[in-house]
Design an enzyme around this catalytic site. Structure first.
Site, PDB file in Angstrom:
ATOM      1  N   ASP A 116      50.619  78.375 -11.881  1.00  0.00           N
ATOM      2  CA  ASP A 116      50.361  78.103 -10.470  1.00  0.00           C
ATOM      3  C   ASP A 116      49.292  77.024 -10.412  1.00  0.00           C
ATOM      4  O   ASP A 116      48.117  77.290 -10.700  1.00  0.00           O
ATOM      5  CB  ASP A 116      49.886  79.394  -9.791  1.00  0.00           C
ATOM      6  CG  ASP A 116      49.451  79.164  -8.349  1.00  0.00           C
ATOM      7  OD1 ASP A 116      48.931  80.105  -7.741  1.00  0.00           O
ATOM      8  OD2 ASP A 116      49.630  78.038  -7.836  1.00  0.00           O
ATOM      9  N   ILE A 121      48.266  75.111  -7.796  1.00  0.00           N
ATOM     10  CA  ILE A 121      48.061  74.768  -6.398  1.00  0.00           C
ATOM     11  C   ILE A 121      46.706  74.111  -6.118  1.00  0.00           C
ATOM     12  O   ILE A 121      46.527  73.500  -5.066  1.00  0.00           O
ATOM     13  CB  ILE A 121      48.303  76.009  -5.513  1.00  0.00           C
ATOM     14  CG1 ILE A 121      48.733  75.596  -4.112  1.00  0.00           C
ATOM     15  CG2 ILE A 121      47.096  76.937  -5.507  1.00  0.00           C
ATOM     16  CD1 ILE A 121      49.148  76.769  -3.249  1.00  0.00           C
ATOM     17  N   TYR A 159      43.946  86.058  -8.422  1.00  0.00           N
ATOM     18  CA  TYR A 159      44.026  85.940  -6.963  1.00  0.00           C
ATOM     19  C   TYR A 159      44.640  87.212  -6.367  1.00  0.00           C
ATOM     20  O   TYR A 159      45.781  87.558  -6.699  1.00  0.00           O
ATOM     21  CB  TYR A 159      44.869  84.705  -6.644  1.00  0.00           C
ATOM     22  CG  TYR A 159      45.445  84.604  -5.247  1.00  0.00           C
ATOM     23  CD1 TYR A 159      46.813  84.424  -5.065  1.00  0.00           C
ATOM     24  CD2 TYR A 159      44.631  84.640  -4.114  1.00  0.00           C
ATOM     25  CE1 TYR A 159      47.367  84.304  -3.799  1.00  0.00           C
ATOM     26  CE2 TYR A 159      45.175  84.526  -2.848  1.00  0.00           C
ATOM     27  CZ  TYR A 159      46.545  84.358  -2.689  1.00  0.00           C
ATOM     28  OH  TYR A 159      47.087  84.240  -1.427  1.00  0.00           O
ATOM     29  N   LYS A 211      45.881  73.647  -0.308  1.00  0.00           N
ATOM     30  CA  LYS A 211      44.519  73.537  -0.831  1.00  0.00           C
ATOM     31  C   LYS A 211      44.108  72.087  -0.994  1.00  0.00           C
ATOM     32  O   LYS A 211      43.068  71.660  -0.497  1.00  0.00           O
ATOM     33  CB  LYS A 211      44.419  74.253  -2.186  1.00  0.00           C
ATOM     34  CG  LYS A 211      45.065  75.621  -2.209  1.00  0.00           C
ATOM     35  CD  LYS A 211      44.371  76.600  -1.269  1.00  0.00           C
ATOM     36  CE  LYS A 211      45.065  77.959  -1.327  1.00  0.00           C
ATOM     37  NZ  LYS A 211      44.463  78.930  -0.414  1.00  0.00           N
TER      38      LYS A 211
END
Lengths: 451, 500
Positions: B301, B303, B216, B339
């Protein structure tokens, strides 16, 4: 082969994974007396009905005196929750998705207008120069990241808010060099004190990047005089450094005419090279009594700083929901005018109550005109005129009187025996009880001294 | 410039010596200037305070005679420049001409932002039914609204109730076989501060994290900016469907050590971003074993954990860590609702750590980025509404799955394949057949053509440090079904014009 990976900060346990210096340092300062008193309060908090002999929290600068005004506004303007809900162009969808670090234009306009109102229209604020952060704590840290490199210094007049040791230094690696002020002139900043602080830094090979003041001052509870501000700006221009004015208590000045914001001084200056070193920090936590909302702002006259701060604010954004909720409240002229006026009045009355109550016991306070606290002088009660003497007295006040107040040494005051006492985070009744405890203590002392 | 002082004093003071002093004075001045230019730039303001013209006029000093422009810190300087990553450039371009199916059919279609609007109808309904109640908490005393419940200072790491609500929610959406302890959790104002705060706690300035790539692009900002921590990409390949391997980790680590870099941990996303694949239990186990062997941290992560639509089951690193084989204290999880619950504007982030000193430090750092109390109250209410959450998460997954199918199918018709993915709000598209040259340059040219000709913003693999050219991340969860044929048509036209 390469460097060994395991450079442990724990000799006894070689298997433990290592943490950063930031994580293990104690720059957060939460082991100091300023915070130790809070722990005592947490363990035995005063409650009017359930625990009347508990510790009264007089170490937290929170404003609860005008909650009723907020409540009646929110209830009146909010039939069936319409205030909370998104309406018009800013539907729920926009609210849920909006994460632009510019911040809602309507909210910035509302903040600018509120800040102007507090200064009685003596300065204008451009909404496009407002950068939003999650609280003034974040604003001060962000500005420090932007204005100074690790090991550079900011000059800060003493006594200062103990939280600065953490907020300005912890992650940033920046130092604080104190500008010593004393009671001979009511702790006002003098040009000599500024020069001395600057020279001290220079002698230690530390580069000074700016001066950070709080106006009105925390912990003094007094505004900075206009002349002192002008001298300060001159000093910053001469040294080519920044000036940060934390004006978080500007709406808590008892008489509006007694406050001069650095914005007023800059208002009449055209020279960009002078203006662009000035930055103001503000928040809704003190004046509006909304610390839970986490709304802070950096107002800068420097385009580069505005742009950089805005981008860096990704790490500390104000939620869209909060911006939306507060935009209408802060633009409501009728509400803000009334709130500011009544809030000032109530704070003034509280201040007078506590100062007069203390005076009856022979205790003097610095002449203050702002804020949520008074600066009390107990020097005459110290066993020794030292930091230890002051902390001894502080401990007695905490343990015997069950009052948590903040010792001047945690504010880096160069004189001993001064204490900051908060009065706005409790009911009037509780304040009277605190004064009663002080009266009883002083009474006992007088009896002991007389016999 | 110090040497100028005595000479200049002479020049000013004594007319008779003027001529005799002027020439050496000028020579000195030019010599100084020459030397100054040859040196590397001096520290920003150190020179200005030495300039004699200042000290000679200090008594007359008024505003308007200032020395020079005041500077910002060197660490802030990069931020002042416009961002140069195609990730940000693309996002900015869309703002200049955003597509709207009614008012601006020729605008640029945004495929560069991983956001979902697919279940707004459900969220909107919940908010209108419940928002006021969750905020306007009644006072015990008089039954009227008690503003102190949302106005006052609360612990910066989040109310216990909100941490309990998050712990419960995370456990449910991550398969139900993992439990989260609220006292190991801190709540913050977004995934961005969550990642940064954790980085500040685990590594020093100049240390590094290994990070499987493609990754990302936002991590470059979130991690490097203020912490000064380096990110070392660990290249993954299409032949492994871009899944990280232990041998790649070993290789990156040993190269880092040879360079003298101290690696403090591994950071990865699961479900991964930008590829969208779900790491298997075995892979997670292998990463954790590797970290254990090298005594470094693992940051997972997660998310997108609730945005899983494929057949593969999502397993949290917390579940693997709790399996008892490892020293858990090196494991840390990042989460947030931007998200899975489509609430990026609310600013919600979670740091979960098994290391009590990390939790303790992170708690204290929350004062710089804590979640506002009114938002906490809303979330307590929302996340505890288990019936709604179940309905929402089921719809969320289904709708992503449907949209994913349509989008990938559309690309397939054009002969454009995608990597296998089972999570996230995007797909990882192989547009190498459209490249004029199989290189980074070719890819960036295609990115520009997509933006300016096809009017589509898709994030190129270069921005994500992908080692194979031609891959693009396309986010599809803010699209209506009718937008998809429009997109495919535009890509088709672009492809045809490239070959003709």
């Amino acid at each position: 082969m390469g460097l060994p990976l395991m450079i442990n900060n724990d000799d006894n346990n070689n298997n433990k994974v290592e943490l950063s210096r930031v994580a293990v340092s104690d720059t957060h300062g939460e082991d100091s007396p300023y915070f130790a008193g809070w722990k005592a309060y947490d363990e035995n908090p005063y409650d009017e009905s359930h625990n009347p002999s508990g510790v009264i929290q007089m170490g937290l600068a929170e404003n609860q005196v005008s909650f009723d005004l907020l409540e009646s506004y929110l209830e009146k303007k909010n039939p069936e929750g319409s205030l909370w809900e998104s309406k018009g162009s800013c539907g729920f969808r926009e609210n849920a998705l909006f994460q632009d670090y510019h911040g809602l234009k309507t909210f910035r306009q509302a903040m600018a207008s509120f800040m102007e109102k507090i200064r009685g229209g003596k300065a204008r604020f451009d909404p496009d120069r407002i950068v939003l952060t999650a609280g003034a704590t974040a604003a001060n840290e962000l500005l420090t990241f932007i204005l100074a490199n690790p090991n550079d210094a900011l000059l800060v007049p003493t006594p200062y808010y103990p939280g600065f040791d953490r907020d300005l230094r912890w992650r940033t690696g920046v130092r604080i060099v104190p500008i010593h002020c004393d009671s001979s002139n009511h702790f006002q900043i003098t040009p000599e004190a500024l020069e001395t602080a600057y020279e001290t830094a220079r002698d230690a090979n530390i580069r000074v990047r700016g001066v950070l003041i709080t106006n009105p001052s925390n912990p003094l509870g007094a505004t900075v005089q206009k002349k002192a501000l002008e001298d300060l700006l001159d000093f910053c221009v001469r040294k080519n450094i920044h000036l940060v004015s934390d004006e978080i208590y500007s709406g808590s000045v008892f008489h509006a005419s007694e406050f001069t914001s650095v914005a007023e001084i800059v208002e009449n200056i055209d020279d960009v090279s002078v203006k662009e070193r000035v930055h103001i920090v503000y928040s809704l936590s003190k004046d509006l009594g909304l610390p839970g909302f986490r709304v802070g702002t950096i107002y800068s006259y420097n385009d580069n700083v505005v742009r950089t701060a805005r981008r860096m604010s990704s790490f500390t954004l104000v939620s869209s929901q909060t911006q939306h909720m507060l935009a209408s409240m802060l633009s409501d002229e009728e509400f803000t005018e009334k709130y500011i006026r009544i809030n000032r009045e109530r704070l003034r009355r509280r201040y007078e109550t506590i100062v007069e109550g203390l005076k009856k016991e022979g205790i003097e306070c610095l002449k203050g005109n702002a804020g949520l606290f008074c600066w009390m002088n107990l020097g005459f009660l110290l066993n020794t005129n030292t930091k230890e003497g002051e902390l001894e007295l502080w401990d007695v006040i905490l343990k015997e009187l069950k009052l948590n107040i903040s010792p001047g040494s945690s504010c880096h005051c160069s004189e001993f025996g001064w204490f900051r006492v908060c009065f706005a985070n409790m009911s009037e009744k509780t304040l009277k009880i605190a004064l009663k405890r002080i009266h009883e203590f002083m009474d006992r002392r007088r009896k002991v001294l007389n016999c | 410039m110090r040497l100028i002082v005595p000479l200049q004093g002479v020049v000013q003071g004594r007319g008779g010596l003027f001529v005799g002093s002027l020439i050496p004075c000028c020579l000195f001045y030019f010599l100084q200037l020459y030397l100054k230019r040859r040196r590397s730039p001096p520290p920003p303001d150190s020179d200005s305070t030495e300039l004699p013209r200042t000290s000679s006029r200090s008594s007359l000093f008024t505003r308007g005679n200032s020395i020079g422009r005041v500077r910002v810190s060197s660490r802030a300087a990069p931020l002042a420049k416009p961002p140069d990553s195609p990730y940000y450039i693309g996002l900015e371009r869309v703002k200049t001409d955003p597509y709207d199916r009614v008012t601006n059919r020729d605008g640029i279609i945004q495929l560069g932002l991983a956001e979902s609007t697919l279940c707004f109808d459900l969220l909107q309904r919940w908010m209108s039914d419940n928002l006021m109640e969750s905020l306007m908490i009644q006072s015990d005393v008089d039954g009227g609204f008690d503003v102190s419940s949302i106005a006052m200072y609360q612990p910066f790491e989040g109310l216990l109730e909100v941490r309990v609500a998050f712990a419960d929610f995370m456990s449910r959406i991550m398969g139900g076989n993992v439990s989260f302890d609220p006292s190991n959790m801190v709540i913050t104002a977004g995934g961005t501060p969550a990642v940064e705060v954790l980085a500040f706690c685990l590594a020093d300035h100049g240390n590094a994290f290994l990070i499987p790539s493609p990754y990302y692009p936002g991590f470059d900002r979130d991690i490097k900016f203020r912490t000064g921590i380096e990110l070392i990409p660990v290249h993954c390949r299409s032949s492994d469907n871009f899944t990280v391997t232990v041998s790649a980790l070993e290789q990156s680590l040993s190269q880092a050590r040879k360079r003298g870099s101290k690696v403090s941990g591994i950071l990865f996303s699961n479900p991964s971003n930008p590829v969208g694949n779900i790491l298997s239990r075995e892979t997670l186990h292998a990463i954790l074993s590797f970290a254990q062997e090298k005594n470094i941290h693992v940051i997972s992560d997660e998310i997108f954990a609730g945005s899983v639509y494929g057949d593969k089951e999502f397993v949290s690193m917390a579940e693997v860590a709790a399996s008892g084989d490892f020293d858990k204290s090196r494991v840390h999880i990042i989460y947030g609702l931007s998200k899975d619950l489509s609430l990026p504007g609310f600013r919600t982030g979670v740091i979960y750590s098994f290391h009590e000193d990390v939790v303790s430090a992170a708690k204290k750092l929350m004062r710089f980025c804590s979640m506002p109390v009114p938002v906490q109250r809303i979330l307590i209410s929302l996340l505890s509404d288990t019936r709604f959450i179940e309905e929402y998460m089921a719809a969320h997954r289904q709708r992503i799955r449907d949209k994913h199918f349509l989008f990938v199918e559309g690309l397939k018709q054009l002969g454009i394949p995608c990597a296998e993915s089972g999570g996230g709000l995007y797909c990882w598209v192989d547009m190498s057949s459209l490249l004029t040259s199989y290189s980074e340059k070719g890819e960036l040219e295609l990115f520009e053509k997509l933006l300016s000709v096809a009017k589509i913003n898709a994030t190129p693999g270069t921005a994500c440090y992908c080692i194979e050219p031609g891959w693009f991340r396309c986010c599809f969860t803010a699209l209506a079904d009718e937008d998809i044929p429009v997109i495919m048509e535009r890509i088709k036209l672009l492809a045809e014009s490239s070959t003709s």
